[in-house]
Design a protein around this motif. Structure first.
Motif: not given
Length: 399
Positions: A106-125
Motif C-alpha cells: 500500500m502507498p506510504k501516505e495511505a499507510i500513514g493515514e490509516r495508522v493515524r486513524h487507527t491510533a486515534e480510535i484506540l487512543g494511542i496516538g
C-alpha cells in the motif's frame, strides 16, 4: 464485513482426538459472537479453522458466500488478535500497526493515514514512536487490536486476548473492545474461558463442552433459560447451586425436598412449566442461583414454604451485597455435567478431592446489612419462582 458459517464441522487430530464435533453455527454480519467453555472444549480450534490455522476434517466453513476450507490464511481477509499480543519487538508502534499494509504494498501516505486513524480510535496516538518493551500490558493489547483494525478485515478473530491482563485492566479492555467493535460493526468471534467476559461482551454466546455446542443464544436467555445442566452451571457468577432433590406433591402444592429442607415451588413457576408436574415423586437436579437467595429480613417475599436455614462457613463482602457460603445436608449433584463443572472450577481431576458426598456447598448473595457472621445460623428465603430443574440422567432442562 461478512457472515461466518460452520456447517457440520468436525476436527479430528492425527492421534484420534476429536476437538470439534459436528458444529453448526451461523454468525451474522457485524455480530459479536463469543465462544466460551472449559479448557479443551474446542473453542480455540473452531476459531483457528476460520483463520485457516487448522484444517477442517469434515464439513464446511464459509466466510460470506465462499467456502474457505482450502483457502490459505492470507487470502481469507480476517485478522487475528492473540493473547500474547504478537508484536514485533524491534518495530515502533507505528511500524507494527502499518506492517501488514506495507506487505500489501500500500502507498506510504495511505499507510500513514490509516495508522493515524487507527491510533486515534484506540487512543494511542502519543505512543506511535515507542517500542513494545516501553508499553504497559494494556497499551500492548491496544496495539495488537490496532494491527487488526488497520487492515479493515471482513472479520476479527480474538483468542483469549485479555487473559494476560490484570483484573482491573481486563474490565476496562472489555468495554473498549466492545465499543470499538460496535463502532466498526465488524463481524467478530471472541474466544474466552471467562463466562463473565462472555456475558458482558457478546451479542450472542455459544457454550461448548468437549467439542460439542451446548447452546447458543443471548446472554439473558442463557442465564434465565439454560438448555441443560452444564450451561446452567457454567453461566452465572457466582455459579448456580446444584443439589440432588425429589419433587413431591403435598396438599396440592409441589415441593422440592433435599435433606432436611422442603421448598414449596411457586405456583407461577408450575403454571409456566406444566411439564414439571410429571416429575412428582422423581429425583431431579435442583438449580438455585445465589441471586435468588436472600436473608429473610431483606426479602420482599412471603417466607412461608421458602425458608432455608444456613450456618455461615464464609462471608465475602462485596459492598452493597455479600456472598454467604454454607452447606445443606443433602448429597451434591454428581451427574456427568456436574462433575465436569466441579473439575473446571476447582481445577482438579479427581472430584473426591473437593466434594463432600454428604453435603452440598451453597452460596447466597444477600444484602450486606444482614447479620451473617461466621458460624452463625441465619434464616434465608429462596425465590422459588426462579428455580431450575434438570433431568439427572441426561442433564436436559425440565424447567
Amino acid at each position: 464485513m461478512a457472515t461466518i458459517t460452520f456447517e457440520s464441522v468436525t476436527k479430528v487430530y492425527p492421534d484420534g482426538t476429536e476437538a470439534v464435533s459436528d458444529l453448526d453455527l451461523a454468525i451474522g454480519d457485524g455480530e459479536f459472537m463469543v465462544l466460551v467453555g472449559p479448557s479443551g472444549c474446542g473453542k480455540s480450534t473452531a476459531l483457528k479453522m476460520v483463520a485457516g490455522l487448522e484444517g477442517v476434517s469434515s464439513g464446511t466453513v464459509a466466510i460470506g458466500d465462499h467456502v474457505v476450507n482450502d483457502l490459505p490464511p492470507k487470502d481469507r481477509d480476517v485478522a487475528m488478535v492473540f493473547q500474547d499480543y504478537a508484536l514485533y519487538p524491534h518495530m515502533t508502534v507505528s511500524e507494527n500497526l502499518g506492517f501488514a499494509l506495507k506487505i500489501r504494498k500500500m502507498p506510504k501516505e495511505a499507510i500513514g493515514e490509516r495508522v493515524r486513524h487507527t491510533a486515534e480510535i484506540l487512543g494511542i496516538g502519543e505512543l506511535l514512536d515507542r517500542r513494545p518493551k516501553a508499553l504497559s500490558g494494556g497499551q500492548r493489547q491496544r496495539v495488537a487490536m490496532g494491527r487488526a483494525i488497520v487492515r479493515e478485515p471482513r472479520a476479527f478473530l480474538m483468542d483469549e486476548p485479555l487473559s494476560n491482563l490484570d483484573a482491573k485492566l481486563r474490565v476496562q479492555m472489555r468495554a473498549e473492545i466492545r465499543r470499538i467493535q460496535t463502532d466498526l460493526a465488524v463481524t467478530t468471534i471472541f474466544v474466552t474461558h471467562d463466562q463473565t467476559e462472555a456475558m458482558t461482551m457478546g451479542d450472542r454466546v455459544a457454550v461448548m463442552k468437549k467439542g460439542l455446542l451446548q447452546q447458543v443464544d443471548t446472554p439473558e436467555v442463557l442465564y434465565e433459560r439454560p438448555a441443560n445442566l452444564f450451561v446452567g452451571g457454567f453461566i452465572g457468577s457466582p455459579a448456580m447451586n446444584m443439589v440432588d432433590a425429589t419433587l413431591v406433591r403435598m396438599d396440592d402444592r409441589l415441593v422440592a425436598r433435599f435433606g432436611s429442607t422442603e421448598l414449596v415451588v411457586d405456583e407461577h413457576f408450575v403454571d409456566e412449566h406444566p411439564e414439571i408436574t410429571a416429575c412428582d415423586g422423581q429425583r431431579v437436579v435442583l438449580g438455585i442461583r445465589p441471586e435468588t437467595i436472600e436473608h429473610e429480613r431483606f426479602t420482599g417475599l412471603d417466607p412461608g414454604g421458602r425458608r432455608l436455614e444456613a450456618t455461615v462457613d464464609l462471608r465475602e463482602s462485596l459492598g452493597a451485597e455479600a456472598l454467604v457460603h454454607f452447606r445443606v445436608d443433602a448429597p451434591p449433584a454428581l451427574t456427568e455435567d456436574a462433575v465436569e463443572l466441579v473439575k473446571d472450577r476447582a481445577d482438579v481431576e479427581d472430584v473426591d478431592e473437593v466434594i463432600d458426598q454428604g453435603a452440598s456447598p451453597f452460596v447466597a448473595k444477600i444484602d450486606s446489612r444482614a447479620d451473617a457472621r461466621l458460624g452463625q445460623t441465619i434464616p434465608l428465603v429462596v425465590d422459588t419462582s426462579r428455580l431450575h430443574v434438570f433431568d439427572p440422567k441426561d442433564g436436559r432442562a425440565i424447567a
